[in-house]
Motif scaffolding. Structure first.
Motif, short mmCIF file in Angstrom:
data_model
loop_
_atom_site.label_atom_id
_atom_site.label_comp_id
_atom_site.label_asym_id
_atom_site.label_seq_id
_atom_site.Cartn_x
_atom_site.Cartn_y
_atom_site.Cartn_z
N GLU A 134 -1.53 8.99 4.46
CA GLU A 134 -0.37 8.54 5.23
C GLU A 134 -0.80 7.79 6.49
OE1 GLU A 134 1.43 11.93 2.89
OE2 GLU A 134 -0.48 11.56 3.86
N LEU A 157 4.93 -1.25 2.66
CA LEU A 157 4.29 0.06 2.74
C LEU A 157 5.24 1.13 2.23
CD1 LEU A 157 2.18 2.17 3.83
CD2 LEU A 157 3.48 2.12 5.98
N GLN A 187 -0.19 5.74 -0.63
CA GLN A 187 -1.23 6.72 -0.33
C GLN A 187 -2.01 6.96 -1.63
OE1 GLN A 187 2.29 7.42 0.72
NE2 GLN A 187 1.51 6.03 2.30
N LEU A 247 0.03 -5.46 6.63
CA LEU A 247 0.68 -5.26 5.34
C LEU A 247 2.08 -5.87 5.34
CD1 LEU A 247 -0.07 -1.49 4.54
CD2 LEU A 247 -0.87 -3.45 3.21
N GLU A 284 -3.75 6.30 7.47
CA GLU A 284 -4.43 5.01 7.32
C GLU A 284 -3.45 3.92 6.90
OE1 GLU A 284 -7.65 8.05 6.95
OE2 GLU A 284 -5.69 7.81 6.04
N SER A 285 -2.54 4.27 6.00
CA SER A 285 -1.57 3.27 5.55
C SER A 285 -0.59 2.93 6.67
CB SER A 285 -0.84 3.77 4.30
OG SER A 285 -0.13 4.97 4.55
N ARG A 286 -0.17 3.94 7.44
CA ARG A 286 0.71 3.66 8.57
C ARG A 286 0.03 2.72 9.56
NH1 ARG A 286 0.47 4.45 13.50
NH2 ARG A 286 -1.34 5.81 13.27
N ASN A 293 5.87 4.99 2.63
CA ASN A 293 5.47 6.11 3.48
C ASN A 293 6.71 6.93 3.81
OD1 ASN A 293 3.90 7.82 5.17
ND2 ASN A 293 2.57 6.09 5.69
N ALA A 334 -6.69 0.19 0.07
CA ALA A 334 -5.58 1.14 -0.09
C ALA A 334 -5.97 2.33 -0.95
CB ALA A 334 -4.37 0.44 -0.68
N ALA A 356 0.85 -1.19 0.00
CA ALA A 356 0.00 0.00 0.00
C ALA A 356 0.88 1.24 0.00
CB ALA A 356 -0.93 0.02 1.21
N PHE A 363 -6.49 5.17 1.34
CA PHE A 363 -5.43 5.44 2.32
C PHE A 363 -4.76 6.80 2.11
CE2 PHE A 363 -4.02 0.78 3.41
CZ PHE A 363 -5.18 0.62 4.15
#
Length: 432
Positions: A254, A269, A192, A266, A256-258, A271, A249, A190, A252
């Motif tokens: 930053e 990632l 952003q 996951l 939500e993905s974190r 980020n 995703a 994933a 997402f």
């Protein structure tokens, strides 16, 4: 902005003056003549509360030229809008501005910030790519303050158990995300991908990693009609189609993905560096089980987009000499060290990335240095906001599988060509 996470405090923050001298905040324009006197320093909301002590130190050392700190909302869009509104009105309220690196061309082309003398600053000590974010049409309009570059976070425990290394190419990433992740109950990859600035960054990185660009010649030419852009969009859309980029995703940012990575959902990632400390804290399900690497590309290590912020001086500031001193202070080695240790923000000075004490406290620094040195600025344009919206809209349709990568590139080319890329010449004066 690219140097803080995309979370707000829920409501707009009323600008707070934090003057470091008795008697309250200095009036804009107050003080002695000759370009010296009190300053107002405006920035987005300081989520880590590190700036006020730096300003207080300056004020203790320079009581005749105090600085007042004004914090705007920590939403990048709100901050930009308020800065532009104030400057375009002709107000002299702001002297020094902490601006997102992507805004420098826009502010410069509009004549809102003043060109700077390069020899006044220790630019040779900075990581070279970051200096490019502060120039427009061959002139220096800002000084790099903090930087940022995307990293690939990965579950080291999972890869080690399978005898695998961190992927260095898109093909390796796709293979591991498609085959290894499901064996461990994980989603593959994933970034952003919600349609906002983060999506522009992810797409621009993919295009740059493939050797292309969204715009070229500092915004004077649309460069996205390329095999590189088609390959980049095909890579991302293929991940969604094949399922190793999960459907969630596409919503997402930053944060939500974190959270998805930190909760152990996951394998990979993309980020910013702030995730390293967050994911390593007690309570994180991946603490001690992950690492970071440079972003992969189609044939080897890819290229990130530079985040971070630059320091600029308002074209209407009455005290540009003091403002230049303040920029030099904030980018000095001593203060840059505090930017990292107090604010957890990546500095622009190259020497700090090899400092043993700092590397021990922030293990990602050598990888981040490698990523920054290979990174590219976001597309330079005096109409960057329109450029970013066009990239987001097209990329959203491609990732949602409503538009093919080929059709997406053609549409994006048309939409970018329709944007008046102001700034083909030198910016005009801002007025008296």
């Amino acid at each position: 902005m690219g140097w803080v996470r995309s979370v707000g405090r829920g409501v707009l923050v009323v600008a707070v003056l934090l003057a470091g001298c008795a008697g309250g905040a200095p009036e804009p324009g107050a003080g002695p003549a000759g370009g010296r006197g009190a300053l107002t320093f405006v920035t987005a909301g300081d989520l880590t509360d590190y700036l006020a002590p730096l300003v207080a130190e300056w004020n203790a050392e320079r009581p005749a030229e105090p600085v007042a700190l004004v914090e705007l909302p920590d939403s990048a869009d709100e901050t930009r809008a308020q800065m532009l509104s104030e400057l375009r009105s002709g107000s002299r309220r702001f002297d020094v501005l902490n601006i997102d690196v992507a805004w420098t061309p826009e502010f410069a082309a509009a004549g809102l910030i003043a060109p700077l003398e390069p020899e006044r600053f220790d630019l040779g000590a900075f990581l070279p790519p970051v200096v490019g974010t502060a120039t427009f049409r061959g002139r220096l309009y800002a000084v790099p303050y903090v930087t940022n570059a995307g990293l690939l976070y990965y579950r080291k425990d999972v890869l080690d158990a399978a005898g695998e290394r961190a992927p260095r190419t898109w093909a390796e990433l796709a293979r591991l995300a498609r085959t290894l992740a499901p064996r461990h109950g994980l989603a593959g990859y994933a970034g952003q991908f919600l349609p906002y600035e983060g999506l522009t960054v992810n797409v621009t990185e993919a295009i740059a990693s493939a050797g292309g660009a969204v715009l070229s010649e500092e915004g004077a030419r649309v460069g996205v009609d390329s095999d590189a852009a088609r390959a980049a969009l095909a890579f991302l859309a293929g991940g969604v189609r094949e399922g190793w980029i999960p459907a969630e995703a596409l919503r997402f940012t930053e944060e939500e993905s974190r959270a998805a990575f930190e909760e152990g959902r996951l394998l990979f990632l993309r980020n910013w560096p702030y995730v390293y400390a967050d994911a390593g804290r007690a309570g994180s399900r991946v603490a001690g089980r992950f690492e970071a690497a440079p972003l992969p590309g189609p044939y080897g290590p890819g290229r990130s987009v530079l985040g971070g912020s630059n320091l600029a001086v308002s074209a209407r500031s009455r005290h540009p000499a003091t403002a230049a001193d303040f920029l030099a202070y904030l980018t000095s080695e001593r203060v840059q060290r505090q930017v990292l240790t107090r604010g957890s923000l990546p500095p622009v000075r190259a020497s700090l990335y090899a400092d043993p004490e700092l590397v021990a406290a922030h293990p990602y620094l050598p990888i981040l240095r490698e990523s920054v040195l290979a990174a590219v600025p976001r597309p330079k344009s005096a109409r960057y906001d329109q450029v970013s919206l066009a990239v987001q809209a097209v990329a959203q349709d491609v990732l949602a599988l409503r538009t093919s990568p080929e059709e997406g590139v053609l549409r994006l080319t048309r939409e970018l060509a329709a944007i008046p890329h102001a700034g083909r010449g030198a910016p005009g004066p801002a007025g008296p």
